[in-house]
Write a protein that holds these residues in place. Structure first.
Motif, PDB file in Angstrom:
ATOM      1  N   HIS A 152       0.966  -1.099   0.042  1.00  0.00           N
ATOM      2  CA  HIS A 152       0.045  -0.236  -0.047  1.00  0.00           C
ATOM      3  C   HIS A 152       0.711   1.445   0.024  1.00  0.00           C
ATOM      4  N   ARG A 153       2.411   1.240  -0.077  1.00  0.00           N
ATOM      5  CA  ARG A 153       3.031   2.195  -0.450  1.00  0.00           C
ATOM      6  C   ARG A 153       3.100   3.066   1.188  1.00  0.00           C
ATOM      7  N   LEU A 154       2.921   2.599   2.164  1.00  0.00           N
ATOM      8  CA  LEU A 154       2.637   3.085   3.285  1.00  0.00           C
ATOM      9  C   LEU A 154       3.978   3.434   4.263  1.00  0.00           C
ATOM     10  N   VAL A 155       4.252   4.572   4.724  1.00  0.00           N
ATOM     11  CA  VAL A 155       5.140   4.894   5.643  1.00  0.00           C
ATOM     12  C   VAL A 155       4.542   5.260   6.914  1.00  0.00           C
ATOM     13  N   ILE A 156       4.839   4.532   8.154  1.00  0.00           N
ATOM     14  CA  ILE A 156       4.170   4.859   9.205  1.00  0.00           C
ATOM     15  C   ILE A 156       4.915   5.233  10.449  1.00  0.00           C
ATOM     16  N   ASP A 157       4.375   5.965  11.478  1.00  0.00           N
ATOM     17  CA  ASP A 157       5.625   6.124  12.549  1.00  0.00           C
ATOM     18  C   ASP A 157       5.844   4.918  13.488  1.00  0.00           C
ATOM     19  N   GLY A 158       6.529   4.981  14.448  1.00  0.00           N
ATOM     20  CA  GLY A 158       7.017   4.042  15.194  1.00  0.00           C
ATOM     21  C   GLY A 158       6.119   3.339  16.263  1.00  0.00           C
ATOM     22  N   ASP A 159       5.313   4.270  16.567  1.00  0.00           N
ATOM     23  CA  ASP A 159       4.484   3.429  17.388  1.00  0.00           C
ATOM     24  C   ASP A 159       3.260   2.878  16.613  1.00  0.00           C
ATOM     25  N   SER A 160       2.919   3.266  15.546  1.00  0.00           N
ATOM     26  CA  SER A 160       1.897   2.373  14.710  1.00  0.00           C
ATOM     27  C   SER A 160       2.691   1.130  14.115  1.00  0.00           C
ATOM     28  N   ARG A 161       4.008   1.032  13.823  1.00  0.00           N
ATOM     29  CA  ARG A 161       4.672  -0.032  13.598  1.00  0.00           C
ATOM     30  C   ARG A 161       4.702  -1.074  14.764  1.00  0.00           C
ATOM     31  N   ALA A 162       4.891  -0.524  15.724  1.00  0.00           N
ATOM     32  CA  ALA A 162       4.893  -1.399  16.840  1.00  0.00           C
ATOM     33  C   ALA A 162       3.840  -2.143  17.185  1.00  0.00           C
ATOM     34  N   ALA A 163       2.427  -1.378  17.010  1.00  0.00           N
ATOM     35  CA  ALA A 163       1.175  -1.902  17.256  1.00  0.00           C
ATOM     36  C   ALA A 163       0.930  -2.964  15.890  1.00  0.00           C
ATOM     37  N   LEU A 164       1.392  -2.524  14.984  1.00  0.00           N
ATOM     38  CA  LEU A 164       1.004  -3.435  13.798  1.00  0.00           C
ATOM     39  C   LEU A 164       1.675  -4.634  13.754  1.00  0.00           C
ATOM     40  N   ILE A 165       3.131  -4.719  14.318  1.00  0.00           N
ATOM     41  CA  ILE A 165       3.765  -6.032  14.328  1.00  0.00           C
ATOM     42  C   ILE A 165       3.124  -6.866  15.339  1.00  0.00           C
ATOM     43  N   SER A 166       2.765  -6.223  16.521  1.00  0.00           N
ATOM     44  CA  SER A 166       1.810  -7.160  17.315  1.00  0.00           C
ATOM     45  C   SER A 166       0.662  -7.754  16.771  1.00  0.00           C
ATOM     46  N   ALA A 167       0.097  -6.813  16.191  1.00  0.00           N
ATOM     47  CA  ALA A 167      -1.302  -7.241  15.421  1.00  0.00           C
ATOM     48  C   ALA A 167      -1.079  -8.437  14.490  1.00  0.00           C
ATOM     49  N   ILE A 168       0.131  -8.021  13.636  1.00  0.00           N
ATOM     50  CA  ILE A 168       0.080  -9.126  12.526  1.00  0.00           C
ATOM     51  C   ILE A 168       0.773 -10.405  13.393  1.00  0.00           C
ATOM     52  N   GLY A 169       1.310 -10.468  14.486  1.00  0.00           N
ATOM     53  CA  GLY A 169       1.916 -11.468  15.120  1.00  0.00           C
ATOM     54  C   GLY A 169       0.803 -12.225  15.592  1.00  0.00           C
ATOM     55  N   VAL A 170      -0.246 -11.507  16.377  1.00  0.00           N
ATOM     56  CA  VAL A 170      -1.527 -12.326  16.383  1.00  0.00           C
ATOM     57  C   VAL A 170      -2.257 -13.080  15.177  1.00  0.00           C
ATOM     58  N   SER A 171      -2.369 -12.085  14.136  1.00  0.00           N
ATOM     59  CA  SER A 171      -3.147 -12.705  13.024  1.00  0.00           C
ATOM     60  C   SER A 171      -2.387 -13.796  12.386  1.00  0.00           C
ATOM     61  N   VAL A 172      -1.209 -13.818  12.342  1.00  0.00           N
ATOM     62  CA  VAL A 172      -0.328 -14.963  11.641  1.00  0.00           C
ATOM     63  C   VAL A 172      -0.346 -16.150  12.573  1.00  0.00           C
ATOM     64  N   SER A 173      -0.477 -15.746  13.954  1.00  0.00           N
ATOM     65  CA  SER A 173      -0.613 -17.088  14.758  1.00  0.00           C
ATOM     66  C   SER A 173      -1.867 -17.668  14.700  1.00  0.00           C
ATOM     67  N   LEU A 174      -2.759 -16.923  14.470  1.00  0.00           N
ATOM     68  CA  LEU A 174      -4.317 -17.403  14.357  1.00  0.00           C
ATOM     69  C   LEU A 174      -4.293 -18.383  13.013  1.00  0.00           C
ATOM     70  N   ALA A 175      -3.876 -17.559  11.975  1.00  0.00           N
ATOM     71  CA  ALA A 175      -3.769 -18.232  10.658  1.00  0.00           C
ATOM     72  C   ALA A 175      -2.956 -19.679  10.889  1.00  0.00           C
ATOM     73  N   SER A 176      -2.125 -19.817  11.642  1.00  0.00           N
ATOM     74  CA  SER A 176      -1.362 -21.045  11.659  1.00  0.00           C
ATOM     75  C   SER A 176      -2.122 -22.058  12.351  1.00  0.00           C
ATOM     76  N   VAL A 177      -2.895 -21.505  13.460  1.00  0.00           N
ATOM     77  CA  VAL A 177      -4.021 -22.469  14.072  1.00  0.00           C
ATOM     78  C   VAL A 177      -5.054 -22.923  13.253  1.00  0.00           C
ATOM     79  N   ARG A 178      -5.494 -21.966  12.330  1.00  0.00           N
ATOM     80  CA  ARG A 178      -6.599 -22.251  11.337  1.00  0.00           C
ATOM     81  C   ARG A 178      -6.066 -23.404  10.314  1.00  0.00           C
ATOM     82  N   LEU A 179      -4.555 -23.266   9.774  1.00  0.00           N
ATOM     83  CA  LEU A 179      -4.256 -24.374   9.014  1.00  0.00           C
ATOM     84  C   LEU A 179      -3.746 -25.571   9.494  1.00  0.00           C
ATOM     85  N   ALA A 180      -3.551 -25.449  10.757  1.00  0.00           N
ATOM     86  CA  ALA A 180      -3.406 -26.880  11.399  1.00  0.00           C
ATOM     87  C   ALA A 180      -4.720 -27.557  11.479  1.00  0.00           C
ATOM     88  N   GLN A 181      -6.030 -26.936  11.991  1.00  0.00           N
ATOM     89  CA  GLN A 181      -7.155 -27.231  11.469  1.00  0.00           C
ATOM     90  C   GLN A 181      -7.378 -28.028  10.412  1.00  0.00           C
TER      91      GLN A 181
END
Length: 528
Positions: A152-181
């Protein structure tokens, strides 16, 4: 101004772009993820840097020109974002971007997720990373964040990046659980995906640039190839495998430009698939041949000028064998008893219930593939000269090599009442319910029924070293040898291709097949 050049010691064409004066004081420490030929060129801008340089990963001037245009468009959007200040993402935008990471991982693997154990290990690794500090989460999930932002050609601030890393960590973890199912056969409706909202960016954020005019898409190669291959009699299963390889490659690269794909891209794709636990058989028998064939067609039809998959191979590793590939005597009896005693309950589909009841027995006495039995139609079973015959035909669906074969019913199947079951069945498919008249509808019903029968067998035979589908084919050939069944007749029944020229002369009649099958020992029935 931007320029192209060749760096000393490298044959790849480089690009160089001066940082605009009005943003020079704002670029120090900014992380870039520049799209170059399907890869992301990660650069951290130094405090004193005055220009950005990088490899275009190609030696072709035409490709270099197109790749530079994409890279410069990305940089221009970065400079504009810096002029405006790094974007602060809202909580909803962060959730939406995390949802894209979730959906991307799911779509890449849900059709053939592999072993549940692999995904369970991945889930644990993700959990460990999420339990670590921010640096650990950055190391694990930072690349996914960079790819998502680059899209999306985005440049974001440090706080947003930290929050996004945590959010994507959660979503990727959930995706892995789904794929295990999924890997365990559970394809019930995905309730997690509904938690992610659609992405809504401010109008100031520029959308991704379209592909250069006239470009040929990777997925378009699959459709173009299929237009000819279908007329030539290639099977739908081959199209499924090739189009899936094209889609996965496009998703991995983050673009769909067929001309921009390099051999290095295909190698990286191959390595990525291996790192995700995908089996060598899938990669060497599906991914790489599919990409190679699509590009060969593209070159023959002047859609592309090169084949990036040529010469790309996977080292052959001898698979450890801990047991025979066929069902043991005990496993065969357990499966067939499980099928014989199966009763339809509750809201279970009548077609699926019939599939669980009859398909294991049909496979046991024919050595047929489960998929071939799933697509049997009422008109494919007939009585001829006192023999009941199953016609396995590509008219019904997928048959390897697109060749029909007749297989007489074993007398035990006749006595068990299979012909009577067929006579009472409605017209059409015996074991699957198709909603719609399209090929996609048929393939979906076929795949779903095949998977459910596999799951049914796995209820009683859980050893991962034996395949629920091919276990019967191996066993049929083993028993055929034990009873002295002639090889050419055995091959004619199972549909195996013979390399013996002598076997190809004359006709193996249904009478000869029935006589051979009459000596095939009966399985006990009704055990509990």
């Amino acid at each position: 101004m931007a320029s192209r050049m060749r760096r000393k010691g490298s044959t790849f064409i480089q690009f160089r772009k001066r940082i605009p004066k009005d943003v020079l004081g704002k670029t120090g420490g900014v992380t870039l993820a520049i799209p170059v030929g399907g890869e992301l060129l990660h650069i951290v801008i130094g405090d004193r840097a005055i220009e950005i340089t990088g490899s275009l990963k190609t030696r072709d001037p035409g490709e270099a020109k197109e790749r530079q245009a994409v890279a410069l468009a990305y940089l221009d959007s970065v400079w504009q974002s810096l002029r405006e200040g790094p974007k602060r993402l809202t909580q909803k935008q962060i959730a939406a971007l995390a949802g894209e990471a979730y959906s991307g991982l799911i779509s890449s693997f849900e059709d053939d997720p592999g072993s549940p154990d692999i995904w369970k290990q991945i889930v644990q690794l993700h959990a460990n990373a999420m339990a670590g500090d921010q640096a650990e989460r950055e190391r694990w999930f930072g690349p996914s964040v960079d790819q998502t932002l680059a899209t999306h050609r985005l440049v974001i601030d440090g706080d947003s990046r930290a929050a996004l890393i945590s959010a994507i960590g959660v979503s990727v973890s959930l995706a892995s659980v789904r794929l295990a199912q999924n890997a365990g056969g559970d394809y019930s409706p995905d309730t997690v995906v509904t938690r992610f909202p659609p992405l809504e960016l401010s109008k100031e954020v520029k959308p991704s640039q379209p592909m250069p005019k006239g470009s040929q898409t990777i997925t378009g190669l699959a459709e173009g190839w299929w237009g000819e291959a279908k007329a030539a009699g290639r099977t739908v299963s081959t199209y499924d495998a090739y189009s899936r390889a094209a889609r996965l490659l496009s998703e991995f690269l983050g673009h769909d430009d067929a001309r921009a794909v390099t051999a290095d891209d295909v190698i990286a794709f191959k390595d990525y698939r291996l790192s995700q636990g995908v089996g060598l058989k899938t990669i060497t028998g599906g991914d790489l041949p599919g990409i190679r064939q699509l590009y060969a067609w593209g070159m023959a039809n002047r859609k592309v000028s090169h084949n990036p998959a040529d010469g790309v191979k996977v080292a052959k590793v001898k698979k450890k064998r801990t047991r025979d590939p066929d069902f043991s005597d005990q496993e065969a009896v357990v499966i067939l008893s499980h099928a014989f005693n199966h009763k339809r309950t509750g809201k279970a589909s009548e077609h699926l219930s019939n599939a669980k009841r009859w398909i294991p027995w049909l496979c046991a006495y024919t050595g047929a593939r489960v998929g071939e039995m799933v697509q049997l139609r009422k008109q494919d079973i007939r009585e001829e000269d006192g023999l009941w015959i199953i016609k396995i035909t590509p008219e019904a669906g997928t048959v390897k090599d697109a060749e029909y074969r007749d297989v007489p019913l074993h007398e035990h199947l006749v006595e068990m009442g299979f012909p009577t079951f067929v006579s009472k069945a409605s017209k059409g498919y015996l074991f699957m319910k198709v909603f719609g008249d399209t090929e996609d509808a048929k393939r979906s019903a076929w795949r779903s029924t095949k998977n459910r029968v596999t799951d049914f067998v796995r209820e009683v035979v859980t050893d991962p070293a034996v395949q629920p589908n091919h276990g019967w084919r191996h066993r049929f050939r083993t028993v055929a040898r034990d009873i002295g069944m002639p090889r050419d007749i055995s091959f004619a029944i199972t549909g195996h291709e013979t390399k013996d020229e002598g076997d190809k002369y004359g006709t193996i009649t249904n009478k000869a097949k029935a006589a051979a099958l009459a000596k095939y020992p009966r399985y006990p029935m009704g055990l509990k």
